[in-house]
Design a protein around this motif. Structure first.
Motif, short mmCIF file in Angstrom:
data_model
loop_
_atom_site.label_atom_id
_atom_site.label_comp_id
_atom_site.label_asym_id
_atom_site.label_seq_id
_atom_site.Cartn_x
_atom_site.Cartn_y
_atom_site.Cartn_z
N TYR A 104 14.23 4.72 -4.70
CA TYR A 104 14.13 4.55 -3.26
C TYR A 104 13.99 5.87 -2.51
CZ TYR A 104 15.99 -0.21 -3.87
OH TYR A 104 16.21 -1.51 -4.23
N ASP A 105 14.05 6.98 -3.22
CA ASP A 105 14.04 8.29 -2.57
C ASP A 105 12.89 8.40 -1.57
OD1 ASP A 105 13.19 11.16 -2.26
OD2 ASP A 105 15.00 11.45 -3.44
N PRO A 106 13.19 8.76 -0.32
CA PRO A 106 12.16 8.77 0.72
C PRO A 106 11.00 9.71 0.43
CG PRO A 106 14.34 8.97 1.69
CD PRO A 106 14.51 9.11 0.21
N SER A 107 11.26 10.86 -0.18
CA SER A 107 10.15 11.79 -0.41
C SER A 107 9.49 11.61 -1.76
CB SER A 107 10.63 13.23 -0.35
OG SER A 107 11.63 13.37 0.61
N TYR A 108 10.26 11.39 -2.80
CA TYR A 108 9.66 11.44 -4.14
C TYR A 108 9.69 10.11 -4.86
CZ TYR A 108 10.78 16.25 -3.03
OH TYR A 108 10.90 17.45 -2.39
N GLY A 109 10.32 9.10 -4.24
CA GLY A 109 10.54 7.87 -4.97
C GLY A 109 9.31 7.00 -5.13
N LEU A 110 9.38 6.14 -6.18
CA LEU A 110 8.25 5.27 -6.46
C LEU A 110 8.09 4.17 -5.43
CD1 LEU A 110 8.24 4.63 -10.29
CD2 LEU A 110 6.85 6.19 -8.95
N PHE A 111 9.20 3.76 -4.86
CA PHE A 111 9.16 2.64 -3.93
C PHE A 111 8.20 2.90 -2.78
CE2 PHE A 111 10.59 -1.15 -2.06
CZ PHE A 111 10.84 -0.94 -0.72
N ASN A 112 8.32 4.06 -2.20
CA ASN A 112 7.43 4.38 -1.08
C ASN A 112 6.00 4.57 -1.54
OD1 ASN A 112 9.06 4.19 1.18
ND2 ASN A 112 10.01 6.15 0.76
N LYS A 113 5.81 5.01 -2.76
CA LYS A 113 4.45 5.13 -3.28
C LYS A 113 3.83 3.75 -3.41
CE LYS A 113 4.39 9.64 -5.42
NZ LYS A 113 5.74 10.15 -5.38
N VAL A 114 4.65 2.80 -3.89
CA VAL A 114 4.15 1.43 -4.01
C VAL A 114 3.83 0.86 -2.62
CG1 VAL A 114 4.83 -0.92 -4.60
CG2 VAL A 114 5.28 0.93 -6.19
N LEU A 115 4.74 1.11 -1.67
CA LEU A 115 4.52 0.64 -0.30
C LEU A 115 3.22 1.21 0.25
CD1 LEU A 115 7.85 0.70 1.71
CD2 LEU A 115 6.54 -1.25 0.97
N GLY A 116 3.03 2.50 -0.03
CA GLY A 116 1.83 3.16 0.47
C GLY A 116 0.57 2.54 -0.13
N PHE A 117 0.70 2.17 -1.40
CA PHE A 117 -0.42 1.54 -2.09
C PHE A 117 -0.84 0.27 -1.38
CE2 PHE A 117 -3.12 1.18 -5.60
CZ PHE A 117 -3.11 -0.12 -6.08
N PHE A 118 0.16 -0.44 -0.84
CA PHE A 118 -0.16 -1.67 -0.11
C PHE A 118 -0.38 -1.42 1.37
CE2 PHE A 118 -0.02 -4.75 -3.34
CZ PHE A 118 0.96 -4.40 -4.25
N GLY A 119 -0.40 -0.16 1.74
CA GLY A 119 -0.71 0.18 3.14
C GLY A 119 0.46 0.08 4.09
N ALA A 120 1.67 -0.04 3.57
CA ALA A 120 2.81 -0.13 4.49
C ALA A 120 3.39 1.25 4.75
CB ALA A 120 3.87 -1.05 3.88
N ASP A 121 4.19 1.35 5.80
CA ASP A 121 4.82 2.63 6.13
C ASP A 121 5.97 2.91 5.18
OD1 ASP A 121 4.41 2.08 9.62
OD2 ASP A 121 3.36 3.49 8.30
N PRO A 122 6.24 4.20 4.93
CA PRO A 122 7.37 4.50 4.04
C PRO A 122 8.70 4.13 4.70
CG PRO A 122 6.43 6.52 4.92
CD PRO A 122 5.53 5.41 5.36
N MET A 123 9.63 3.76 3.87
CA MET A 123 10.96 3.42 4.38
C MET A 123 12.01 4.19 3.58
SD MET A 123 10.91 -0.68 4.52
CE MET A 123 12.54 -0.86 5.21
N ALA A 124 13.07 4.57 4.26
CA ALA A 124 14.18 5.17 3.54
C ALA A 124 15.25 4.11 3.45
CB ALA A 124 14.69 6.39 4.30
N ILE A 125 15.13 3.28 2.42
CA ILE A 125 16.01 2.11 2.31
C ILE A 125 17.47 2.48 2.38
CG2 ILE A 125 16.72 0.25 0.79
CD1 ILE A 125 14.14 -0.47 1.37
N LEU A 126 17.85 3.48 1.57
CA LEU A 126 19.27 3.77 1.46
C LEU A 126 19.81 4.50 2.67
CD1 LEU A 126 19.58 4.68 -2.30
CD2 LEU A 126 19.99 2.50 -1.18
N ALA A 127 18.96 4.94 3.55
CA ALA A 127 19.45 5.62 4.74
C ALA A 127 19.36 4.72 5.97
CB ALA A 127 18.63 6.89 4.99
#
Lengths: 295, 412, 282
Positions: free
Chosen positions: A128-151
């Motif tokens: 879930y890491d906002p800068s380096y995590g895979l979650f945001n990369k996956v979100l970006g792949f689907f065109g969504a904005d990055p999220m910092a889930i744990l924050a």
């Protein structure tokens, strides 16, 4: 003496068999529970003298924001963690074949349950890491904005629950694999002859036979949801600013953490947690009682 | 009669000597110094003590750093060692109040420690008694990327205006001024401490952390207003609540952030990650109010004798040894930190020297850090509030009220 | 056999399944692969935020040897075995008996006792810390393997009793009735009639309990101190530094630490599959 035994053994045997286990359990678990309920009526730092305060801890608890946040989170955990049960069933069904090497697959699917929860939490934090995590990369792949889930105070609990579902699903999978092995093949054959297939077969023939496994799966999943301590501790430490707290963690914070020296207050929280669990147990046992009555 | 009394006395002395000698010679020490450097420092320390005191045999129990915080509560009552390490200030308070630590004023008096360890004397005192011996401390301040500053023509800021200007320049260059990771809340407390010390001074800060001042006081609001200035000027990295302090190092290492308000222990991992001493620098947190003397933070590590210890005699000898100037010099050379003893020497590392310089010339006082100055409950409520404020500054009133509620309960 | 045995489906479905298995496994184990990958990294990588990318240097040998050198991890693992195995034996044996008693005999308070075991197991275990610690100290077994094992045996008996009692309840009661008619004593019925039928449950439960106790951290912290008694969970935490966490070492250590439970499961699989008669002979 021998005759007495022979005549009365059906009455005495249960006592004999129960004694050792019951004794251990009472001494190490039941008695301490009562001792802790007792502690909740005191103000105590765990080190020195206790000071009797009556229900002051409970009164304070009623006015405590953090308590209500924890309670809310516990409810969310209880509800969403149940997803592990159908997920576990699904994986068990998927693996319930006899192809070559299936034993290895089963062992490997079991792995998440075995690895320390601390490491599970750590890896998901990085996910879930906002800068380096895979979650945001996956979100970006689907065109969504990055999220910092744990924050994010609104999403953090869901993020942790997903991390917890991973080992919990493995646990339920094991229980269902065991259960599936015991399913009566005659009944299945008979049903197949009647042209039942797929979901119908699952619902009407298989699931009822899996009831014991489902029962245990529910018990352990509820226990797991209410105990989610390690994950909360490693992923967010209860944060951000306490929004992912659950009662077990809050209790620990108050009584045992670095800054927690309030054993009495922690005990009060634990008593509340126990009371919640008791409702579940009572509901379960009532259902069990009715089932067995009807047998 | 006299003959009997004499025999009795002789017997008594013999008996007490026997009981003393039954325990003397065996010294049990529990520490949480599981990191390589502290572990090595303690190994040398214990070996040195044993060499000078051959009649004493030391058993050393090394605990993992986090687990120790739980274990100490258990072993002080059940199976107490003769020595245990811990921290100064209000971190000692629960154990002092529960009567689990032994006062060691005699050791301080006998070895002149009130002079040589004067910089830490206040933090070791509760109820006018001394409760342990401090052996090391480290400074806090601003660690920064010298090369990034140079590239952007930023001089080291010494006052608030320059600090704000530096931030503006950095932001314009696409670099976050300050990196921080508030998942484990203490990092935000570091920022609060400095802002409060610079805005209101040491005495107020001590009073506030002790719980003598209301959190809704205007002076607290003044500190928070300064913090808000930093927040409004986009000084901190985004999503810091998701990072531990260590994860927040990454932006600074990669050049995406330029400063870190941190303790000296940040230097080692920054160097490990590949930053050179040309790229890394240190400066004192800038002055805000010229009329307020500059105070600093320097958390202190300490050693204590549990009240339930079996061999207090040798334990006190150990404390005396630990307090010596030469011993502290050697220990701190290994630890990479600063000795307390005013007669000790400081190692040659540029950051240690800078820290030492700063701490010995400070006229504003030395604080222990928020979570050691404030009693446990206020500390945790405060730190949580700081983190929330950093992300949701509009909630300031609610936050301060909440902390105040805790304070009011603890200090009825 | 449910779902339909894969041999009986059409070849394309079979092929699909054979491909789906490894793919599903990889997705399932992705976090684990991340842990493994981390255990090959150097500290610098982690400090630089390189969690998911290709490691800049392969430190596998260094990390895995470091954990054996820097910490007495061999001792910790040995201690883990010393605690886990007696606990498994103890808890499973006790619960075979208690489960038997609760499942086979009708007596007043049967359900109440069962309720007690279930309820006690739901307890948030932190609440037991101080009373149990004090009790252990008073018994003189503080900081011993036996102290820790005894607590675990007692606590796990709750869950195990639930498991066993349900399992035994589902066994065919006719077998017991038949044996009684023949005059077999209750104890012999337990030992010769019921126990053999419980083998699969014993196997399953053993693996579960082994895993629980193996991964327990909290009680190891409370009841033991020092490398002579502490198990691997405490040992893993000790790989972390005071300020800087060595996640690469912790990952390596946790993979090593996870091996025994998985191996156990793998070995016990045969018992799961062969002849679980839960409800089959009715």
């Amino acid at each position: 003496m021998r005759d007495y035994w022979r005549i009365n053994q059906q009455r005495l045997a249960p006592v004999l068999f129960l004694m050792p286990g019951l004794l251990m359990f009472v001494v190490y678990v039941i008695v301490p529970i009562f001792q802790s309920v007792d502690v909740s009526f005191y103000a105590w730092d765990g080190l020195g003298e206790k000071e009797y305060v009556g229900i002051a801890n409970y009164v304070e608890l009623m006015d405590d924001e953090a308590f209500y946040t924890s309670l809310k989170n516990n409810v969310i955990w209880l509800v969403l963690y149940m997803l592990a049960i159908p997920a576990g069933l699904f994986v068990a069904l998927f693996l319930n074949q006899n192809v070559r090497g299936i034993r290895i697959y089963k062992s490997l699917f079991f792995f998440p349950f075995v690895i320390s929860q601390v490491v599970v939490g750590l890896v998901f934090s990085w996910f879930y890491d906002p800068s380096y995590g895979l979650f945001n990369k996956v979100l970006g792949f689907f065109g969504a904005d990055p999220m910092a889930i744990l924050a994010d105070e609104d999403w953090v609990t869901y993020g942790i629950i997903i991390a917890g579902l991973w080992p919990q699903t493995a646990y339920c999978m094991i229980l269902y694999l065991t259960g599936l092995n015991a399913v009566d093949s005659e009944q299945i054959e008979a049903a197949r002859l009647d042209n039942a297939k797929g979901l119908k077969l699952l619902w009407y023939i298989i699931l009822p036979q899996l009831r014991p496994a489902t029962f245990i799966a529910m018990v352990v999943t509820i226990i797991g949801a209410l105990r989610s301590f390690d994950l909360v501790s490693i992923m967010t430490n209860g944060g951000p600013w306490g929004s992912s707290r659950v009662l077990a963690f809050y209790m620990y914070e108050q009584a045992f953490s670095e800054y927690g020296f309030r054993m009495g207050y922690g005990a009060a929280i634990a008593v509340v947690l126990l009371a919640i669990m008791m409702i579940y147990i009572a509901a379960f046992l009532y259902k069990m009682y009715r089932d067995e009555r009807g047998h | 009669m006299l003959h009997n009394k004499k025999t009795l006395a002789a017997l008594f002395t013999a008996a007490s000597m026997m009981s003393v000698s039954a325990f003397s010679g065996e010294l049990v020490i529990n520490t949480d110094t599981s990191d390589p450097a502290p572990k090595a420092a303690f190994e040398t320390l214990i070996a040195g003590f044993e060499a000078e005191n051959p009649d004493v045999n030391v058993t050393w129990n090394l605990f993992d750093h986090e687990g120790y915080k739980t274990s100490i509560r258990n072993f002080l009552t059940a199976d107490a060692p003769d020595l245990a390490n811990w921290y100064a200030g209000n971190r000692m308070l629960p154990y002092v109040n529960a009567g689990l630590f032994e006062p060691v004023d005699d050791v301080w008096a006998a070895n002149g420690l009130n002079e040589s360890l004067s910089s830490a004397a206040a933090s070791m005192t509760i109820d006018d008694k001394k409760w342990g011996v401090p052996y090391t401390y480290y400074n806090w301040g601003v660690y920064y990327r010298k090369d990034i500053f140079e590239q952007n023509n930023i001089a080291v800021p010494t006052d608030w205006a320059a600090f704000m200007a530096a931030g503006e320049t950095l932001n314009a260059a696409g670099i976050t001024p300050i990196t921080i990771g508030t998942k484990y809340l203490w990092t935000a407390a570091g920022v609060f401490d400095y802002l409060n010390l610079r805005t209101n001074g040491y005495d107020f800060h001590m009073a506030l952390t002790k719980g003598e001042v209301s959190w809704t006081d205007d002076r607290v609001k003044a500190t928070m207003a300064h913090w808000k200035e930093l927040l409004d000027a986009d000084f901190f990295i985004e999503n810091h609540a998701a990072y531990s302090w260590q994860e927040a190092l990454a932006p600074m290492i990669q050049g995406k952030a330029a400063m870190y308000v941190m303790g000296n222990f940040a230097v080692a991992p920054l160097r490990d990650a590949g930053l050179t001493d040309d790229q890394l620098g240190f400066f004192q947190f800038p002055m805000i109010d010229a009329g307020v003397p500059m105070a600093e933070e320097a958390p202190t590590d300490t050693m204590h004798i549990p009240a339930n210890a079996k061999n207090k005699v040798d334990a006190k000898r150990f404390l005396a040894y630990l307090a010596r100037a030469d011993v502290q010099s050697e220990m701190n050379a290994t630890l990479g930190q600063l000795p307390i003893n005013s007669g000790s020497t400081v190692s040659d590392d540029k950051f240690l020297q800078a820290g030492y310089e700063m701490l010995s010339t400070t006229d504003g006082g030395i604080a222990q850090f928020f979570d050691r100055d404030a009693p446990a409950e206020i500390a945790s409520a405060g730190m949580e509030g700081f983190q929330e404020f950093m992300v949701k500054p509009e909630r300031l009133e609610t936050i301060l009220k909440r902390i105040e509620k805790v304070r009011a309960r603890v200090y009825k | 056999m449910f779902p339909k045995p894969i041999e009986k489906t059409a070849p394309p479905v079979r092929a699909l399944y054979k491909i789906a298995l490894p793919v599903a496994l990889i997705i399932w184990l992705l976090p684990l692969l991340a842990v493994a990958l981390t255990s090959f990294r150097s500290q610098a990588d982690i400090l630089n935020g390189n969690y998911w990318g290709w490691p800049t240097s392969f430190n596998m040998m260094e990390n895995y040897t470091a954990i054996f050198e820097n910490t007495p991890i061999g001792k910790y693992i040995f201690n883990s075995f010393r605690v886990t195995i007696p606990t498994v034996i103890g808890a499973v044996s006790l619960s075979c008996m208690t489960g038997f008693a609760l499942a086979v005999y009708k007596f007043k308070g049967n359900l109440l006792l069962f309720f007690l075991f279930v309820a006690g197991n739901f307890v948030p275990f932190q609440i037991l810390m101080v009373p149990v610690r004090d009790f252990t100290v008073n018994l003189g077994i503080y900081n011993t393997i036996s102290g820790l094992a005894l607590f675990h045996i007692a606590f796990q008996t709750g869950f195990c009793t639930l498991f066993m009692r349900n399992f035994i309840k589902a066994l065919p009661f006719e077998l017991i009735e038949a044996a009684r008619v023949e005059g077999v004593s209750e104890i012999r019925i337990f030992w010769y009639v019921v126990l053999p039928l419980m083998k699969p449950a014993i196997a399953a439960l053993s693996v579960l309990i082994f895993t629980f106790i193996w991964n327990d951290y909290f009680w190891a912290m409370v009841l033991t101190q020092g490398a002579d008694t502490q198990p691997i969970t405490a040992g893993l935490k000790s790989l972390n530094g005071q300020w800087v966490s060595s996640w690469h070492l912790v990952s390596a250590g946790s993979i090593v630490a996870a091996m025994p439970p998985v191996i156990m499961f793998f070995l016990m699989q045969r018992h799961f599959i062969a002849g679980l008669t839960l409800g089959a002979v009715k």
